[in-house]
Scaffold this motif. Structure first.
Motif, PDB file in Angstrom:
ATOM      1  N   ARG A 100       2.808   1.589  -3.526  1.00 62.06           N
ATOM      2  CA  ARG A 100       2.030   1.459  -4.763  1.00 62.06           C
ATOM      3  C   ARG A 100       1.983   2.794  -5.500  1.00 62.06           C
ATOM      4  O   ARG A 100       1.539   3.803  -4.959  1.00 62.06           O
ATOM      5  N   THR A 101       2.458   2.798  -6.740  1.00 57.99           N
ATOM      6  CA  THR A 101       2.483   4.018  -7.538  1.00 57.99           C
ATOM      7  C   THR A 101       1.190   4.145  -8.344  1.00 57.99           C
ATOM      8  O   THR A 101       0.345   3.247  -8.351  1.00 57.99           O
ATOM      9  N   ASN A 102       1.062   5.275  -9.041  1.00 56.22           N
ATOM     10  CA  ASN A 102      -0.115   5.461  -9.892  1.00 56.22           C
ATOM     11  C   ASN A 102      -0.155   4.432 -11.021  1.00 56.22           C
ATOM     12  O   ASN A 102      -1.238   4.004 -11.453  1.00 56.22           O
ATOM     13  N   ARG A 103       1.020   4.034 -11.507  1.00 62.72           N
ATOM     14  CA  ARG A 103       1.069   2.990 -12.536  1.00 62.72           C
ATOM     15  C   ARG A 103       0.536   1.671 -11.973  1.00 62.72           C
ATOM     16  O   ARG A 103      -0.200   0.952 -12.652  1.00 62.72           O
ATOM     17  N   ASP A 104       0.920   1.365 -10.733  1.00 60.12           N
ATOM     18  CA  ASP A 104       0.430   0.144 -10.091  1.00 60.12           C
ATOM     19  C   ASP A 104      -1.086   0.214  -9.880  1.00 60.12           C
ATOM     20  O   ASP A 104      -1.798  -0.775 -10.091  1.00 60.12           O
ATOM     21  N   ASN A 105      -1.550   1.392  -9.446  1.00 59.40           N
ATOM     22  CA  ASN A 105      -3.001   1.561  -9.244  1.00 59.40           C
ATOM     23  C   ASN A 105      -3.755   1.402 -10.553  1.00 59.40           C
ATOM     24  O   ASN A 105      -4.849   0.837 -10.596  1.00 59.40           O
ATOM     25  N   MET A 106      -3.166   1.921 -11.636  1.00 64.98           N
ATOM     26  CA  MET A 106      -3.810   1.810 -12.938  1.00 64.98           C
ATOM     27  C   MET A 106      -3.890   0.346 -13.386  1.00 64.98           C
ATOM     28  O   MET A 106      -4.884  -0.076 -13.985  1.00 64.98           O
ATOM     29  N   LYS A 107      -2.849  -0.427 -13.059  1.00 60.63           N
ATOM     30  CA  LYS A 107      -2.868  -1.852 -13.387  1.00 60.63           C
ATOM     31  C   LYS A 107      -4.007  -2.559 -12.657  1.00 60.63           C
ATOM     32  O   LYS A 107      -4.694  -3.408 -13.232  1.00 60.63           O
ATOM     33  N   ASP A 165       0.833  -1.210   0.000  1.00 62.41           N
ATOM     34  CA  ASP A 165       0.000   0.000   0.000  1.00 62.41           C
ATOM     35  C   ASP A 165       0.866   1.259   0.000  1.00 62.41           C
ATOM     36  O   ASP A 165       0.557   2.243  -0.684  1.00 62.41           O
ATOM     37  N   ASN A 167      -1.607  -3.151 -19.683  1.00 66.93           N
ATOM     38  CA  ASN A 167      -0.662  -3.114 -18.572  1.00 66.93           C
ATOM     39  C   ASN A 167       0.782  -3.253 -19.033  1.00 66.93           C
ATOM     40  O   ASN A 167       1.691  -3.436 -18.219  1.00 66.93           O
TER      41      ASN A 167
END
Length: 530
Positions: free
Chosen positions: A294-301, A291, A338
């Motif tokens: 977690r980056t925005n890229r991870d959240n987008m995934k 948590d 992704n």
């Protein structure tokens, strides 16, 4: 001393399997042609038993090699033909595509799955509550997805948990780089006890989830492959199938949940294992670490995987395409959005499913032997010799017993085809046909949890890479499934034997919940399907 050719042969044959196992398989291969020469029927049943033996010894040797040798020999000596084997594979192409594409598709959604189930494990401390959640969730998903898809999800989650614990227990941190050794004051014995407790915990959850796939899979026409076949032969749609099954499936579902509660409360049949506090701490720290980093890229995934997950449920629930093709769309969507475009990264997703797909093709060769040697014919004719409600009970029991030793898809297909033929020949009425279809569907789906070879989802779990890690053997699966087997079979049998199924079906007819199909309509639907 130099190794002789005969010693080299034995050493190479089936690799690191025990010597007694190698000799047993060789003995099977020598005995079968002799048996077939004297009595093809006995030889056919011997082959079925031998194949079940290879499944039971899956932890000694993956069943593909010994089972494949038995199947090849069966074709060579004439127990079946390559054309019949190919026919069985073609008839089950949808199941094969499901394994190839859907299981791989789940691989690309494992971040979302691990995120969700980690929250369940870390936030819910009651083992009984977690077990119920796993069983009920698997049942709900299996009513709309295929059971193999659901068990693949649960396996992916369990592998994630085990990997997290193993990484930390080995002295590594959660980060992808700059890992530092962890201070660990545990003795070797303490670590082994903790690891064994964690294995027991995962075994419990996987078995509860596996039974959950049977509880939900029996309810709808998309839950299991044979459900689709039965629905097509009876000319039922999604809603009518669910309604017709409900007099049996609803009581069985609640009985299954009560069984889950009972085995956990009384800690019987290998259940009741608690999550060690140290492991719970590791999983909580992992969740917090993920948590925080977690980056925005991870959240987008995660968002993309969630959207694809919605498409997966909707596509399968509405049967917009075959399960395998929907799985292919999952792979394409998840990887495209992704950023997974490397061929080797794609290849990893197929590593788990393809060995089992090969094993399933071998299994279809054994099914071809069963058909050509008419191994089930005596049982089917015996069941048709009864009449009325007793016939329903006999069909339920006959399907139950055969599904425990054979594949429930094959058993369901054979029986519904025989019953359809009996209807068209005037041996039974349309009303009796409808009731028999329910008995066949429930008989193949529920008692088949008794053995891994009865349900494809259980067999997939047994032959997965996770099974040896958590010490889940064939015998242990049979033992842990035993309470469920007894309860589900008894409740299903009672609902049929007492006439409850007949009474509820009549109630649905009287209130216009069901469509009474004529024999001509069924004949037309059968002709259209061919």
């Amino acid at each position: 001393m130099p190794v002789t050719l005969s010693q080299a042969f034995i050493s190479n044959f089936l690799g690191s399997s025990p010597k007694w196992y190698k000799i047993t398989i060789l003995a099977f291969l020598l005995i079968n042609p002799i048996l077939f020469y004297f009595d093809p029927f006995v030889a056919g049943w011997a082959l079925v038993i031998q194949f079940i033996f290879t499944l039971a010894m899956a932890l000694k040797c993956y069943p593909l090699q010994p089972g494949g040798l038995l199947a090849i020999e069966a074709v060579i000596i004439g127990m079946t033909t390559p054309n019949q084997v190919m026919h069985e594979i073609e008839a089950n192409l949808e199941v094969i595509l499901l394994l190839v594409f859907m299981v791989a598709g789940i691989y690309f959604m494992k971040q979302l799955l691990l995120f969700g189930f980690t929250k369940i494990i870390t936030k819910v401390r009651s083992k009984t509550a977690v077990s119920l959640m796993f069983c009920a969730a698997a049942a709900f998903l299996s009513a709309f997805l295929d059971a193999l898809t659901v068990i693949a999800v649960i396996i992916a989650v369990a592998v994630g948990f085990y990997s997290i614990y193993h990484k930390v227990a080995s002295g590594m941190s959660f980060g992808e780089s700059h890992d530092q050794p962890q201070n660990n004051n545990q003795t070797l014995d303490e670590h082994e006890n903790e690891l064994e407790a964690f294995r027991g915990y995962l075994r419990n959850l996987l078995m509860h989830a596996g039974v959950g796939t049977a509880l939900g899979g029996v309810c709808t026409m998309v839950g299991e492959p044979q459900n689709l076949i039965i629905a097509a032969q009876a000319n039922w749609n999604f809603a009518e199938f669910a309604i017709r099954m409900s007099p049996v499936t609803v009581p069985v579902f609640f009985a299954g949940l009560l069984t889950c509660l009972a085995v956990e409360k009384f800690k019987i049949f290998g259940y009741g294992a608690q999550l060690p506090e140290a492991v719970h701490k590791i999983l909580c720290e992992y969740a917090d670490h993920e948590d925080a980093h977690r980056t925005n890229r991870d959240n987008m995934k995660l968002i993309v995987q969630a959207i694809v997950g919605v498409w997966l449920v909707v596509g399968l629930a509405m049967h917009l395409a075959s399960v395998g093709l929907i799985g292919l769309t999952v792979i394409i969507l998840c990887t495209a959005f992704n950023g997974v475009t490397d061929e080797h990264a794609l290849g990893k997703a197929f590593e788990e499913a393809l060995p089992f797909t090969s094993l399933l093709a071998v299994f279809f060769a054994v099914v071809a032997v069963i058909i050509d040697q008419q191994l089930f014919a005596p049982v089917i004719q015996w069941a048709l010799s009864f009449e009325g409600n007793i016939q329903l009970v006999v069909f339920f029991i006959a399907n139950a017993v055969l599904s425990m030793v054979s594949d429930n898809v094959f058993v369901g297909t054979v029986y519904i085809n025989e019953v359809k033929a009996a209807l068209l020949n005037g041996q039974i009425t349309r009303e009796q046909f409808d009731l028999l279809a329910v008995a066949i569907n429930t008989g193949t789906n529920l008692p088949s949890v008794a053995t891994p070879n009865g349900q494809a989802a259980f067999l997939f779990l047994l032959t997965s890479a996770l099974a040896p890690l958590i010490r889940l053997s064939y015998g242990r699966m049979v033992w842990m499934a035993l309470p469920y087997t007894i309860i589900l079979s008894v409740v299903g049998l009672v609902t049929i034997e007492t006439g409850f199924l007949v009474e509820m079906t009549q109630y649905f007819y009287d209130n216009n919940f069901l469509i009474h199909h004529s024999v001509q309509e069924v004949m037309n639907s059968g002709a259209a399907s061919h």
